[in-house]
Design a protein around this motif. Sequence first.
Motif, PDB file in Angstrom:
ATOM      1  N   ILE A  13     -23.573  29.841  66.854  1.00 40.07           N
ATOM      2  CA  ILE A  13     -24.078  29.209  68.270  1.00 40.07           C
ATOM      3  C   ILE A  13     -23.537  27.948  68.654  1.00 40.07           C
ATOM      4  CG2 ILE A  13     -26.275  28.545  69.418  1.00 40.07           C
ATOM      5  CD1 ILE A  13     -26.543  31.563  68.257  1.00 40.07           C
ATOM      6  N   LEU A  14     -23.484  26.931  67.609  1.00 41.15           N
ATOM      7  CA  LEU A  14     -23.052  25.651  68.194  1.00 41.15           C
ATOM      8  C   LEU A  14     -21.573  25.591  68.702  1.00 41.15           C
ATOM      9  CD1 LEU A  14     -24.050  22.814  65.469  1.00 41.15           C
ATOM     10  CD2 LEU A  14     -25.248  23.668  67.519  1.00 41.15           C
ATOM     11  N   TYR A  15     -20.773  26.308  68.032  1.00 38.62           N
ATOM     12  CA  TYR A  15     -19.372  26.791  68.458  1.00 38.62           C
ATOM     13  C   TYR A  15     -19.183  27.319  69.989  1.00 38.62           C
ATOM     14  CZ  TYR A  15     -14.669  27.584  67.607  1.00 38.62           C
ATOM     15  OH  TYR A  15     -13.164  27.675  67.738  1.00 38.62           O
ATOM     16  N   THR A  16     -20.187  28.134  70.228  1.00 40.65           N
ATOM     17  CA  THR A  16     -20.228  28.591  71.522  1.00 40.65           C
ATOM     18  C   THR A  16     -20.403  27.626  72.448  1.00 40.65           C
ATOM     19  OG1 THR A  16     -21.045  31.044  70.711  1.00 40.65           O
ATOM     20  CG2 THR A  16     -21.195  30.612  72.970  1.00 40.65           C
ATOM     21  N   TYR A  36     -28.471  34.450  69.777  1.00 40.78           N
ATOM     22  CA  TYR A  36     -27.432  35.065  69.377  1.00 40.78           C
ATOM     23  C   TYR A  36     -26.853  36.116  70.369  1.00 40.78           C
ATOM     24  CZ  TYR A  36     -24.691  37.373  65.807  1.00 40.78           C
ATOM     25  OH  TYR A  36     -23.742  38.343  65.318  1.00 40.78           O
ATOM     26  N   GLU A  37     -27.813  36.712  70.748  1.00 40.36           N
ATOM     27  CA  GLU A  37     -27.358  37.771  71.796  1.00 40.36           C
ATOM     28  C   GLU A  37     -26.686  37.080  72.944  1.00 40.36           C
ATOM     29  OE1 GLU A  37     -30.551  40.384  73.281  1.00 40.36           O
ATOM     30  OE2 GLU A  37     -28.847  41.469  74.405  1.00 40.36           O
ATOM     31  N   LEU A  38     -27.169  36.150  73.368  1.00 43.46           N
ATOM     32  CA  LEU A  38     -26.488  35.351  74.687  1.00 43.46           C
ATOM     33  C   LEU A  38     -25.084  34.877  73.997  1.00 43.46           C
ATOM     34  CD1 LEU A  38     -26.738  34.129  77.542  1.00 43.46           C
ATOM     35  CD2 LEU A  38     -28.105  32.375  76.636  1.00 43.46           C
ATOM     36  N   ALA A  39     -25.213  34.250  72.910  1.00 42.46           N
ATOM     37  CA  ALA A  39     -23.879  33.806  72.637  1.00 42.46           C
ATOM     38  C   ALA A  39     -22.908  34.944  72.454  1.00 42.46           C
ATOM     39  CB  ALA A  39     -24.045  32.977  71.496  1.00 42.46           C
ATOM     40  N   ASN A  40     -23.228  36.191  72.041  1.00 39.24           N
ATOM     41  CA  ASN A  40     -22.267  37.272  71.798  1.00 39.24           C
ATOM     42  C   ASN A  40     -21.871  37.586  73.149  1.00 39.24           C
ATOM     43  OD1 ASN A  40     -22.156  37.447  69.234  1.00 39.24           O
ATOM     44  ND2 ASN A  40     -23.933  38.822  69.004  1.00 39.24           N
ATOM     45  N   VAL A  41     -22.796  37.832  74.226  1.00 43.02           N
ATOM     46  CA  VAL A  41     -22.467  38.006  75.475  1.00 43.02           C
ATOM     47  C   VAL A  41     -21.741  37.220  76.261  1.00 43.02           C
ATOM     48  CG1 VAL A  41     -23.630  38.790  77.579  1.00 43.02           C
ATOM     49  CG2 VAL A  41     -24.575  39.659  75.644  1.00 43.02           C
ATOM     50  N   PHE A  42     -21.890  36.161  75.972  1.00 48.48           N
ATOM     51  CA  PHE A  42     -21.302  35.046  76.717  1.00 48.48           C
ATOM     52  C   PHE A  42     -19.370  34.982  76.072  1.00 48.48           C
ATOM     53  CE2 PHE A  42     -18.669  31.241  76.347  1.00 48.48           C
ATOM     54  CZ  PHE A  42     -18.397  30.827  77.851  1.00 48.48           C
ATOM     55  N   ASN A  43     -19.552  35.203  74.913  1.00 50.48           N
ATOM     56  CA  ASN A  43     -18.083  35.387  74.215  1.00 50.48           C
ATOM     57  C   ASN A  43     -17.509  36.515  74.647  1.00 50.48           C
ATOM     58  OD1 ASN A  43     -17.763  32.874  72.772  1.00 50.48           O
ATOM     59  ND2 ASN A  43     -19.325  33.347  71.426  1.00 50.48           N
ATOM     60  N   ALA A  46     -20.237  27.709  87.664  1.00 48.27           N
ATOM     61  CA  ALA A  46     -21.882  27.862  87.645  1.00 48.27           C
ATOM     62  C   ALA A  46     -22.494  28.645  86.488  1.00 48.27           C
ATOM     63  CB  ALA A  46     -22.139  28.314  88.835  1.00 48.27           C
ATOM     64  N   LEU A  47     -21.814  29.640  86.316  1.00 50.45           N
ATOM     65  CA  LEU A  47     -22.268  30.626  85.117  1.00 50.45           C
ATOM     66  C   LEU A  47     -22.345  29.998  83.797  1.00 50.45           C
ATOM     67  CD1 LEU A  47     -23.584  33.244  84.887  1.00 50.45           C
ATOM     68  CD2 LEU A  47     -21.356  34.374  84.741  1.00 50.45           C
ATOM     69  N   LEU A  48     -21.246  29.164  83.510  1.00 46.96           N
ATOM     70  CA  LEU A  48     -20.933  28.429  82.462  1.00 46.96           C
ATOM     71  C   LEU A  48     -22.064  27.399  82.370  1.00 46.96           C
ATOM     72  CD1 LEU A  48     -18.411  30.030  81.764  1.00 46.96           C
ATOM     73  CD2 LEU A  48     -17.391  27.752  81.379  1.00 46.96           C
ATOM     74  N   ASN A  49     -22.516  26.609  83.273  1.00 45.87           N
ATOM     75  CA  ASN A  49     -23.321  25.515  83.339  1.00 45.87           C
ATOM     76  C   ASN A  49     -24.572  26.219  83.013  1.00 45.87           C
ATOM     77  OD1 ASN A  49     -21.978  23.450  84.277  1.00 45.87           O
ATOM     78  ND2 ASN A  49     -22.227  23.897  86.286  1.00 45.87           N
ATOM     79  N   THR A  50     -25.012  27.129  83.612  1.00 45.70           N
ATOM     80  CA  THR A  50     -26.251  27.911  83.293  1.00 45.70           C
ATOM     81  C   THR A  50     -26.675  28.364  81.674  1.00 45.70           C
ATOM     82  OG1 THR A  50     -26.202  28.953  85.403  1.00 45.70           O
ATOM     83  CG2 THR A  50     -27.657  29.845  83.931  1.00 45.70           C
ATOM     84  N   THR A  51     -25.392  29.098  81.272  1.00 46.71           N
ATOM     85  CA  THR A  51     -25.385  29.618  79.860  1.00 46.71           C
ATOM     86  C   THR A  51     -25.568  28.509  79.021  1.00 46.71           C
ATOM     87  OG1 THR A  51     -23.771  31.416  80.578  1.00 46.71           O
ATOM     88  CG2 THR A  51     -23.995  31.094  78.227  1.00 46.71           C
ATOM     89  N   LEU A  52     -24.967  27.430  79.281  1.00 48.18           N
ATOM     90  CA  LEU A  52     -25.115  25.972  78.597  1.00 48.18           C
ATOM     91  C   LEU A  52     -26.319  25.644  78.433  1.00 48.18           C
ATOM     92  CD1 LEU A  52     -23.354  23.902  76.954  1.00 48.18           C
ATOM     93  CD2 LEU A  52     -22.982  22.401  78.885  1.00 48.18           C
ATOM     94  N   LYS A  53     -27.084  25.613  79.486  1.00 45.38           N
ATOM     95  CA  LYS A  53     -28.265  25.038  79.961  1.00 45.38           C
ATOM     96  C   LYS A  53     -29.406  25.746  78.825  1.00 45.38           C
ATOM     97  CE  LYS A  53     -31.469  23.460  82.947  1.00 45.38           C
ATOM     98  NZ  LYS A  53     -31.981  22.893  84.397  1.00 45.38           N
ATOM     99  N   VAL A  54     -29.079  27.326  78.998  1.00 46.53           N
ATOM    100  CA  VAL A  54     -30.174  28.204  78.188  1.00 46.53           C
ATOM    101  C   VAL A  54     -29.910  27.956  76.714  1.00 46.53           C
ATOM    102  CG1 VAL A  54     -30.854  30.532  77.815  1.00 46.53           C
ATOM    103  CG2 VAL A  54     -30.419  29.615  80.172  1.00 46.53           C
ATOM    104  N   LEU A  55     -28.570  27.988  76.443  1.00 48.97           N
ATOM    105  CA  LEU A  55     -28.186  27.768  74.883  1.00 48.97           C
ATOM    106  C   LEU A  55     -28.639  26.472  74.477  1.00 48.97           C
ATOM    107  CD1 LEU A  55     -24.759  29.299  74.487  1.00 48.97           C
ATOM    108  CD2 LEU A  55     -26.832  30.165  73.569  1.00 48.97           C
TER     109      LEU A  55
END
Length: 589
Positions: A471-474, A536-543, A565-574
């Motif tokens: 997760i941290l790696y993502t 974990y699912e979010l990290a997988n989908v992001f990857n 912007a999508l990266l910003n959002t994913t980062l914020k949620v993770l």
Amino acid sequence: MEKILELISKEVSGAFEAAGYDSALGKVTISNRPDLCEYQCNGAMAGAKQYHKAPFMIADEVAEKLSGNEMFESVESVKPGFLNIKVSPDFIRSYIVRMLHEKKLGVTQPGHQPKVIMDYGGPNVAKPLHVGHLRSAVIGESLKRILKYTGNDVTGDIHLGDWGLQMGLIITELKEQQPDLPYFDPEYKGQYPKEAPFTISELEQIYPKASAKSKEDEEYKAKAMEATKLLQDGNKGYRALWRHILNVSVTDLKKNYKNLNVSFDLWKGESDVHDVIPGMVEYMKNHNYAKISQGALVVDVAEETDTKEVPPCMILKSDGASLYNTTDLATIDTRMKEYHPDSLVYVVDKRQELYFTQVFRCARKTKLVLPETELHFVGFGTMNGKDGKPFKTRQGGVPRLENLIAEIDEKMYNRIKEGTPDISEEEAKDTAHKVAIAAIKYGDLSNQPSKDYVFDVDKFTSFEGDTGPYILYTIVRIKSILKKYSEEGGDAKAALLRNPETDIEKNLMLTLSRFADSVESAAKDLMPNRVCAYIYELANVFNSFYHGTKILSEPDADKKSGYIALLNTTLKVLETGIDLLGFDAPERM
Ligand code: ARG
């Protein structure tokens, strides 16, 4: 904020109604065939009987009513009568935008803030923190954060074990080792020394020694019991010595919990309710809640529907001494009077489940709590080694938490140094510790609390798979793309979300939209593992999005900014997700 499933269900229910059917049939769920659609509704199947019609005919009519609806990209009626639904790109984008504007990323906030007291940690003073204490601290800290995030006013109390026989044992052993200390001189009139006559490591050796002796030597045990009683009755020297024990131990505990990213609002202990006990006992006697049984004072807590025997709750032993129960009940009494909580949550080893059943029933029966006060026991399973037995060191002892963390820190340090040779010593150490804590905590929290689990250091520290470091790696991967974007002159903060164009991009948004559901469900069932499964699912989908999309090399600037912007959002949620679990991410690793 209304959840995406609610919004879609509302729309589909409306279509059922418009077609002349019961709107309750319009309940929508996440698709169990993601290859075919995103959401599904099986209402036509359920309605077939009621309306004496073939399900696909109903489904056809409902789909017809929904055609042209802007919420959907497609609503298909498929035989024998399912509705396969895909939402429109514009709908999912605007949903995510709303979520970002909401407080707490769309997690529902209650109208009034319920007050919760969490009892976790529960270490025993003067004994080193060992791995057995890890779970209570890790699960408790995460639940505290999750409950706060979902709008509760949470107070965390460590509830130190600082009052029982263990204190008498330590005092007895100290007296054997250093009989000349003033604390043991009944004639002593002066001030007691400010400095404790021992260090933490000396103290930690005293307890196991005393405990072993008391098991073999009856006379020694009697002395320890006598010392316990004297201490509790207020013997001056013993109280002074006890304060030293407490201070030295608490200083060390604070250091250890800080290292684990665990904190408490209250550092109260069993000793704090000592003076409350006599009043509580009187109250229980006066109201005829408690009775004498074989010399002891007990409260019956068995219920007719019990399938297993629930023994009475013992309040005082026949010699008048109080017990673990007594301090817990008196603590409930104090917490109710001082804090008026709506709910009390205990994170304790599940082997204490029957004990807490007794305590909770007793508290209800004796009206120490209100009828509506919620009492929750979060019992956790054992942390096992790879051999399936309770985790041990290579030498066979119970490992100290400090050593376990240091060992994993070192492992991660070597790995970070190897991967990033130009890293400064300070950053390497800090990063290694962050990764180690993520590995330990995620390894624990990703299991349902009540289950035993295997503490597998190699697995937990892996950068791949369902682990904290993955997760941290993502997260670090996202941070590094955002950094490069800025270095190229892009303004990541100004980036705006665009409607998704590819399936992987859309899937990332759909996954993001489920954040609040996972947190609310974790809070409701007191299960942080729900948050783990989600991130974990979010990290997988992001990857998969990352591997399938040219982000920084995208020539269309608008499109690129949409990705950012999508990266910003994913980062914020993770990052919010890992914060709820109680760890944080480094800048690079
Ligand atoms: N000190 C206890 C033990 O080590 C745990 C305390 C749990 N909390 C409580 N309120 N009883 O078993």
